[in-house]
Design a protein around this motif. Structure first.
Motif, PDB file in Angstrom:
ATOM      1  N   GLU A 160     -19.576  16.792   9.479  1.00 45.03           N
ATOM      2  CA  GLU A 160     -18.863  15.684  10.040  1.00 45.03           C
ATOM      3  C   GLU A 160     -18.180  16.390  10.558  1.00 45.03           C
ATOM      4  OE1 GLU A 160     -20.146  13.867   9.978  1.00 45.03           O
ATOM      5  OE2 GLU A 160     -22.679  13.424   9.271  1.00 45.03           O
ATOM      6  N   ALA A 161     -16.643  16.996  10.155  1.00 43.36           N
ATOM      7  CA  ALA A 161     -15.674  16.798  10.615  1.00 43.36           C
ATOM      8  C   ALA A 161     -15.800  17.690  11.797  1.00 43.36           C
ATOM      9  CB  ALA A 161     -14.204  17.601   9.962  1.00 43.36           C
ATOM     10  N   ASP A 162     -16.449  18.880  12.078  1.00 42.98           N
ATOM     11  CA  ASP A 162     -16.643  20.184  12.905  1.00 42.98           C
ATOM     12  C   ASP A 162     -16.939  18.721  14.746  1.00 42.98           C
ATOM     13  OD1 ASP A 162     -14.863  21.508  12.738  1.00 42.98           O
ATOM     14  OD2 ASP A 162     -16.826  22.916  11.985  1.00 42.98           O
ATOM     15  N   ALA A 163     -18.096  17.932  13.656  1.00 43.79           N
ATOM     16  CA  ALA A 163     -19.070  17.119  14.764  1.00 43.79           C
ATOM     17  C   ALA A 163     -18.103  16.034  15.886  1.00 43.79           C
ATOM     18  CB  ALA A 163     -20.386  16.777  13.820  1.00 43.79           C
ATOM     19  N   ARG A 164     -17.032  15.371  14.765  1.00 44.15           N
ATOM     20  CA  ARG A 164     -16.159  14.754  15.385  1.00 44.15           C
ATOM     21  C   ARG A 164     -15.579  15.589  16.390  1.00 44.15           C
ATOM     22  NH1 ARG A 164     -16.758  12.106  10.053  1.00 44.15           N
ATOM     23  NH2 ARG A 164     -14.905  13.398   9.432  1.00 44.15           N
ATOM     24  N   ASP A 165     -15.311  16.481  15.959  1.00 45.86           N
ATOM     25  CA  ASP A 165     -14.284  16.660  16.529  1.00 45.86           C
ATOM     26  C   ASP A 165     -14.838  17.975  18.076  1.00 45.86           C
ATOM     27  OD1 ASP A 165     -11.649  18.242  17.557  1.00 45.86           O
ATOM     28  OD2 ASP A 165     -12.440  20.155  17.284  1.00 45.86           O
ATOM     29  N   THR A 166     -16.293  17.409  17.891  1.00 49.00           N
ATOM     30  CA  THR A 166     -16.720  17.997  19.617  1.00 49.00           C
ATOM     31  C   THR A 166     -16.905  16.866  20.264  1.00 49.00           C
ATOM     32  OG1 THR A 166     -17.939  20.166  18.204  1.00 49.00           O
ATOM     33  CG2 THR A 166     -19.349  19.428  19.807  1.00 49.00           C
ATOM     34  N   GLU A 167     -17.559  16.056  19.175  1.00 40.50           N
ATOM     35  CA  GLU A 167     -17.622  15.185  20.436  1.00 40.50           C
ATOM     36  C   GLU A 167     -16.421  14.465  21.630  1.00 40.50           C
ATOM     37  OE1 GLU A 167     -19.168  12.207  17.754  1.00 40.50           O
ATOM     38  OE2 GLU A 167     -20.800  13.095  17.724  1.00 40.50           O
ATOM     39  N   LYS A 168     -14.893  14.443  20.291  1.00 41.10           N
ATOM     40  CA  LYS A 168     -13.842  14.442  20.708  1.00 41.10           C
ATOM     41  C   LYS A 168     -13.369  15.198  21.922  1.00 41.10           C
ATOM     42  CE  LYS A 168     -11.449  11.942  17.344  1.00 41.10           C
ATOM     43  NZ  LYS A 168     -10.424  11.859  16.167  1.00 41.10           N
ATOM     44  N   ARG A 169     -14.156  15.951  22.319  1.00 41.61           N
ATOM     45  CA  ARG A 169     -13.621  17.485  23.324  1.00 41.61           C
ATOM     46  C   ARG A 169     -14.460  17.569  24.860  1.00 41.61           C
ATOM     47  NH1 ARG A 169     -12.059  22.643  19.452  1.00 41.61           N
ATOM     48  NH2 ARG A 169     -11.480  23.480  21.884  1.00 41.61           N
ATOM     49  N   PHE A 170     -15.521  16.996  24.291  1.00 40.45           N
ATOM     50  CA  PHE A 170     -16.613  16.908  25.472  1.00 40.45           C
ATOM     51  C   PHE A 170     -16.885  15.471  25.556  1.00 40.45           C
ATOM     52  CE2 PHE A 170     -19.388  20.530  23.557  1.00 40.45           C
ATOM     53  CZ  PHE A 170     -17.820  21.827  24.019  1.00 40.45           C
ATOM     54  N   HIS A 171     -15.758  14.546  24.931  1.00 42.42           N
ATOM     55  CA  HIS A 171     -16.338  13.049  25.148  1.00 42.42           C
ATOM     56  C   HIS A 171     -15.521  13.363  27.396  1.00 42.42           C
ATOM     57  CE1 HIS A 171     -17.560   8.873  25.616  1.00 42.42           C
ATOM     58  NE2 HIS A 171     -16.098   8.249  26.203  1.00 42.42           N
ATOM     59  N   GLY A 172     -16.892  12.598  28.232  1.00 43.08           N
ATOM     60  CA  GLY A 172     -16.019  12.701  29.299  1.00 43.08           C
ATOM     61  C   GLY A 172     -15.917  13.772  30.239  1.00 43.08           C
ATOM     62  N   ALA A 173     -16.374  15.087  29.631  1.00 38.05           N
ATOM     63  CA  ALA A 173     -15.684  16.498  30.399  1.00 38.05           C
ATOM     64  C   ALA A 173     -17.167  16.913  30.210  1.00 38.05           C
ATOM     65  CB  ALA A 173     -15.463  17.255  29.208  1.00 38.05           C
ATOM     66  N   ASP A 174     -17.595  17.328  31.596  1.00 36.22           N
ATOM     67  CA  ASP A 174     -18.733  17.887  32.331  1.00 36.22           C
ATOM     68  C   ASP A 174     -18.364  19.178  32.726  1.00 36.22           C
ATOM     69  OD1 ASP A 174     -21.039  17.926  33.321  1.00 36.22           O
ATOM     70  OD2 ASP A 174     -20.789  17.015  35.122  1.00 36.22           O
ATOM     71  N   SER A 175     -20.111  19.892  33.075  1.00 35.73           N
ATOM     72  CA  SER A 175     -19.656  21.434  32.864  1.00 35.73           C
ATOM     73  C   SER A 175     -21.211  21.840  32.704  1.00 35.73           C
ATOM     74  CB  SER A 175     -19.399  21.825  31.173  1.00 35.73           C
ATOM     75  OG  SER A 175     -19.649  23.298  31.244  1.00 35.73           O
TER      76      SER A 175
END
Length: 596
Positions: free
Chosen positions: A33-48
């Motif tokens: 769960e912690a890695d999932a939340r961290d991934t969402e924070k890091r990728f939020h708003g970023a496009d690739s």
């Protein structure tokens, strides 16, 4: 909230996105769960533009079930998980099993890149297509109508799909360009009269399509660890084959006209007579592998029923600096071989069939002996590998420079060590004996089944037994066996120590016995074997053995004396490799002769 408490998601359709993958991975317990939340924070708003699997794999997340072991989820692990998630097989592409010639028939490169799909095989009943977008498959019915067969989908990792899409379509495009440039008839075939009506213009060796195909061929062979490249003309579709770990593999099929142009291109680079197709020719090329290392290739052509056939033998750039252990010598024969080659004079023979590693053993040994204090000269046909520390001479029969003539000339070059490529006739054998009698150390090769048979072979050539006993100081017989793939081999409980001991009787197995059996995985192309190692049978000839040779050779007595002097038959050497878990008993039995 536990993964099982999460609401059921609706089936996903269309291209994958990182949010969907993170949600699925969290639900399946792949990531915490912690890695999932961290991934969402890091990728939020970023496009690739990167594929979401590649983006997530780049974070280096650990598997939730074993976070403390330090094993991260790479792009292959994510792709394999995704395949299981959507209920499709996961595949690592083996280029040798891809029907490259028919890739472009299924779909164009623009279509493949847009759909992130790559055709792999066109079978009788279905077509296998790889994809990294298993939920975006609205295009499948369209392709099924086009090919007239059902589509079988497999999941591959995005980097692998991108790499092979570029490679396969580039090759296919080059071959098509070559076909458009010239004609596809077999001009040098016995069936030439039947095909002459189709002739337009013969392909040129410098046509851009042909140049690209030949460049791809070499790079591909280096990547696949091929030892030989075979260009074989056939009636309808000529064949390209590689020898890998001693086994032949079909690689590609091209029209006969393209094959002729490819062979002409290689002959041109190898400074061979491009026009001459009626007699066998030899040549050599030096190029570089993807790692930037220089690679020697020996070229050989021969006329066949459907045109000129070419074989390119690739020589490993590291071959000449390998230690004895890397060649396969054990402690027993390695020490005896070191002592033998340290002798000041005499003849040392290396025997075995073609492709048994004789050249590798000789070059590796000569490279170790060629110090600044000695003059090492060779006479070869052809020169296998250029070595700056050796003075190498090429046999040239067109000017009457054969082995005997070359050896006679080398005797006046103040040599310490001489290597003769092969003793084929009495004249060459007599010159080698003369060199040994005058204080030189002579290396050469023979084609015999075992070490003791080399003595009989010399006698068959007409060499008197007393001269053999006076000059020959040792004979090394060898074979190459495939070694087990370290990634998938498993213990062989069926082969017990007692059974292996019975096989090598009366020799005693020293140390532990850890036999393994082949399984097959993607690393070894499901063969269970990867790489090869040498088996060696070394006969040293001392005073007692000389008494068995002169004045008349007593072969049974010589065999018994050789065993007493430390000879270990090839099959016993192979059994030792089996006991060490390096190869299998079946492989040893297939490659070694029975001890008489």
């Amino acid at each position: 909230m536990k993964p099982t408490d999460l609401p059921l998601e609706t089936p996903h359709t269309g291209a994958l996105d990182w949010r969907t993958l993170v949600k699925w991975a969290r639900r399946d317990g792949l990531i915490s769960e912690a890695d999932a939340r961290d991934t969402e924070k890091r990728f939020h708003g970023a496009d690739s533009r990167l594929h979401p699997l590649v983006r997530i794999a780049g974070l280096g997340l650990a598997k939730a079930s074993d976070p403390g072991r330090g094993k991260v989820l790479d792009v292959e692990a994510w792709s394999e998980w995704l395949a299981g998630r959507v209920g499709l097989p996961y595949l690592r592409i083996d280029p040798l099993k891809v029907d490259v010639g028919r890739v472009a028939e299924v779909m164009s490169i623009s279509y493949a890149e847009r759909r992130r799909a790559l055709p792999l095989t066109v079978g009788i009943r279905d077509v296998t297509i790889a994809t990294c977008e298993p939920c975006d498959i609205a295009w499948v019915p369209e392709i099924e109508v086009h090919v007239g067969k059902p589509i079988k989908l497999v999941v591959v990792s995005p980097p692998e799909l991108q790499k092979y899409t570029t490679e396969f379509y580039s090759l296919s495009r080059s071959v098509r360009a070559a076909i458009k440039t010239g004609e596809t008839s077999t001009l040098a075939s016995f069936e030439q009269l039947v095909e002459l009506g189709r002739s337009n213009r013969q392909l040129d060796a410098n046509d851009q399509g042909v140049v690209q195909v030949v460049d791809w061929l070499w790079q591909y062979a280096f990547d696949q660890r091929a030892s030989d490249i075979h260009l074989e003309p056939r009636r309808e579709r000529s064949v390209i084959r590689f020898r890998i770990d001693g086994v032949m593999h079909n690689v590609y099929q091209v029209p006969p006209g393209v094959m002729n142009a490819m062979i002409a291109r290689v002959k041109l680079l190898g400074r061979m007579d491009v026009v001459e197709r009626r007699r066998p020719l030899d040549g050599r090329i030096k190029t570089r592998n993807p790692a930037g290392e220089e690679v020697e290739m020996r070229l050989s052509t021969i006329p066949t029923a459907f045109g000129e056939k070419m074989v390119m033998r690739i020589f490993d750039p590291d071959t000449t600096v390998k230690p004895l252990e890397a060649l396969g010598f054990g402690n027993h024969d390695g020490k005896r071989w070191e002592d033998l080659v340290a002798r000041p004079h005499g003849i040392i023979l290396v025997t075995g069939p073609t492709g048994s590693g004789k050249t590798t053993t000789l070059y590796s040994t000569l490279r170790r002996l060629a110090t600044d204090e000695v003059n090492v000269c060779t006479i070869e046909d052809p020169i296998e590998m250029i070595q700056p520390s050796l003075n190498q001479t090429q046999v040239q029969h067109n000017i009457d420079l054969g082995f005997a003539e070359g050896l006679r000339a080398l005797m006046r070059q103040d040599p310490d060590i001489i290597m003769v490529g092969e003793i084929r006739d009495l004249e060459t054998a007599e010159m080698a004996i003369q060199a040994a009698l005058t204080g030189h150390l002579v290396f050469s090769t023979l084609h015999t089944n075992d070490s003791v048979s080399a003595i009989t072979r010399l006698e068959d050539l007409g060499v008197p037994p007393y001269l053999i006993s006076a000059t020959v100081i040792g004979v090394l017989a060898q074979r190459l066996v495939r070694t087990l793939c370290t990634a998938c081999k498993q213990p062989d409980d069926a082969l017990t120590r007692d059974a292996l001991q019975e096989f090598v009787k009366p020799w005693r197995l020293s140390g532990g016995v850890r036999p393994y059996k082949p399984v097959g995985c993607l690393e070894c192309r499901m063969t269970g074997y990867r790489g090869r190692a040498g088996l060696y049978e070394l006969m040293t000839i001392g005073d007692a053995a000389r008494d068995c040779i002169s004045p008349v050779t007593d072969m049974p007595k010589l065999r018994r004396q050789s065993l007493h002097d430390g000879l270990r038959p090839l099959r016993v050497a192979g059994a030792m490799k089996v006991a060490e878990g390096l190869t299998t008993l079946d492989e040893v039995l297939a490659c070694t002769p029975k001890w008489e």
